[in-house]
Design an enzyme around this catalytic site. Structure first.
Site, PDB file in Angstrom:
ATOM      1  N   CYS A  63     -44.150  22.477  36.295  1.00 45.07           N
ATOM      2  CA  CYS A  63     -44.990  21.806  36.974  1.00 45.07           C
ATOM      3  C   CYS A  63     -46.387  22.218  37.186  1.00 45.07           C
ATOM      4  O   CYS A  63     -46.734  22.634  36.767  1.00 45.07           O
ATOM      5  CB  CYS A  63     -44.814  22.729  38.339  1.00 45.07           C
ATOM      6  SG  CYS A  63     -44.935  24.196  38.647  1.00 45.07           S
ATOM      7  N   CYS A  64     -46.842  20.348  37.910  1.00 42.09           N
ATOM      8  CA  CYS A  64     -48.605  20.626  37.828  1.00 42.09           C
ATOM      9  C   CYS A  64     -49.327  21.078  36.176  1.00 42.09           C
ATOM     10  O   CYS A  64     -49.905  21.233  36.525  1.00 42.09           O
ATOM     11  CB  CYS A  64     -48.960  22.160  38.129  1.00 42.09           C
ATOM     12  SG  CYS A  64     -48.314  22.000  40.586  1.00 42.09           S
ATOM     13  N   GLY A  65     -48.541  20.596  35.006  1.00 43.08           N
ATOM     14  CA  GLY A  65     -49.629  20.726  34.094  1.00 43.08           C
ATOM     15  C   GLY A  65     -49.702  22.155  33.626  1.00 43.08           C
ATOM     16  O   GLY A  65     -50.376  22.335  32.013  1.00 43.08           O
ATOM     17  N   LYS A  66     -48.671  23.165  34.027  1.00 44.36           N
ATOM     18  CA  LYS A  66     -49.040  25.006  33.996  1.00 44.36           C
ATOM     19  C   LYS A  66     -48.578  25.134  32.378  1.00 44.36           C
ATOM     20  O   LYS A  66     -47.787  24.952  32.232  1.00 44.36           O
ATOM     21  CB  LYS A  66     -48.768  25.440  35.218  1.00 44.36           C
ATOM     22  CG  LYS A  66     -48.767  27.263  34.571  1.00 44.36           C
ATOM     23  CD  LYS A  66     -48.609  27.718  36.230  1.00 44.36           C
ATOM     24  CE  LYS A  66     -48.383  29.903  35.668  1.00 44.36           C
ATOM     25  NZ  LYS A  66     -48.332  30.423  36.789  1.00 44.36           N
TER      26      LYS A  66
END
Length: 271
Positions: A106-109
């Protein structure tokens, strides 16, 4: 055996002033490692469904392949969490284009931004498709109503490929980029033309999401959430219409508004 998409867990819930023992449905988080031509390429954390589409879409998005028939063999060992891919032609995995990396859910982490292959594979849209605001709202409602896993768990992103009037395919994943890769893989496997199609998306339009849509090849991206400033800049540059905050009968058009058209009243000029 591959994990199921959801699992049941005993939880304690606070409701109406009381703590209650209850059973809840939780979305599964599943690691999948791609072995490309006998070399480890990447590990994705994903929802364990449509894994063949996910792998093919991801490899296309990374610029490793352009078409499904460039893959000689694809075998998914779901029990161990490996996808073994052999390509027809030799593939360079030079660090100039790719990096071996862990891709978060998620969220490009954990993701690095804008590799050389992103610049090579993101397409400037030539789509002439137009939609009315009402069609945008209808497509968003259709995608949301079809998302049973989100309704059950609240823990996934949803993406759909649509024509102006109906949803063609929808995919769910804990990773927003994974949901889009599944759409891309489905299009490549089934040879679906995309220039006259729309991506409908449940999450915000980040730069990564915008790049994924550009790589798929669509000209319109619809979201129920907000875009980022970098996504807007990229959408403007890549000739993609970005529409956000589609909710409650309203929407915002952020780039290339010429594709969102209001139908003229057919009785406007009637004497």
């Amino acid at each position: 055996m591959m994990d199921s998409i959801t699992v049941k867990k005993e939880i304690v819930k606070f409701e109406d002033g009381q703590l209650i023992d209850e059973e809840d449905l939780i979305v599964t988080e599943y690691p999948l490692t791609i072995i490309l031509n006998q070399q480890e390429f990447a590990t994705m954390v994903c929802t364990p469904s449509e894994l063949d589409e996910l792998v093919i879409g991801f490899l296309a998005s990374e610029g490793v392949i352009r078409f499904r028939d460039e893959i000689k063999s694809l075998h998914i060992d779901s029990g161990q969490g490996y996808a073994y891919v052999e390509t027809v032609a030799e593939v360079s995995t030079s660090q100039e284009y790719y990096s071996k990396r862990f891709i978060g859910s998620c969220c490009g982490k954990g993701r690095q931004f804008y590799f050389v292959n992103d610049a090579k594979t993101a397409k400037t849209s030539t789509s002439t498709l137009t939609l009315t605001p009402e069609e945008c709202i209808s497509l968003m409602n259709e995608m949301q109503q079809s998302s049973t896993i989100f309704k059950d768990t609240g823990g996934v992103h949803n993406a759909a490929l649509c024509s102006p009037t109906n949803m063609i395919v929808n995919r769910t994943d804990i990773g927003r980029h994974n949901a889009l890769d599944k759409i891309y893989g489905h299009c490549l496997i089934n040879k679906i033309p995309v220039r006259d199609k729309v991506i409908v998306f449940s999450g915000r339009i980040s730069s990564e999401v915008l790049l994924k849509a550009a790589k798929i090849g669509v000209g319109i991206v619809l979201s129920k959430s907000a875009p980022t400033d970098l996504a807007i800049k990229m959408a403007d540059e890549l000739n993609i219409t970005a529409v956000g905050f589609i909710r409650g009968g309203k929407l915002n058009v952020y780039t290339h508004p010429e594709r969102i058209v209001q139908l003229q009243d057919s009785f406007e000029n009637t004497p």
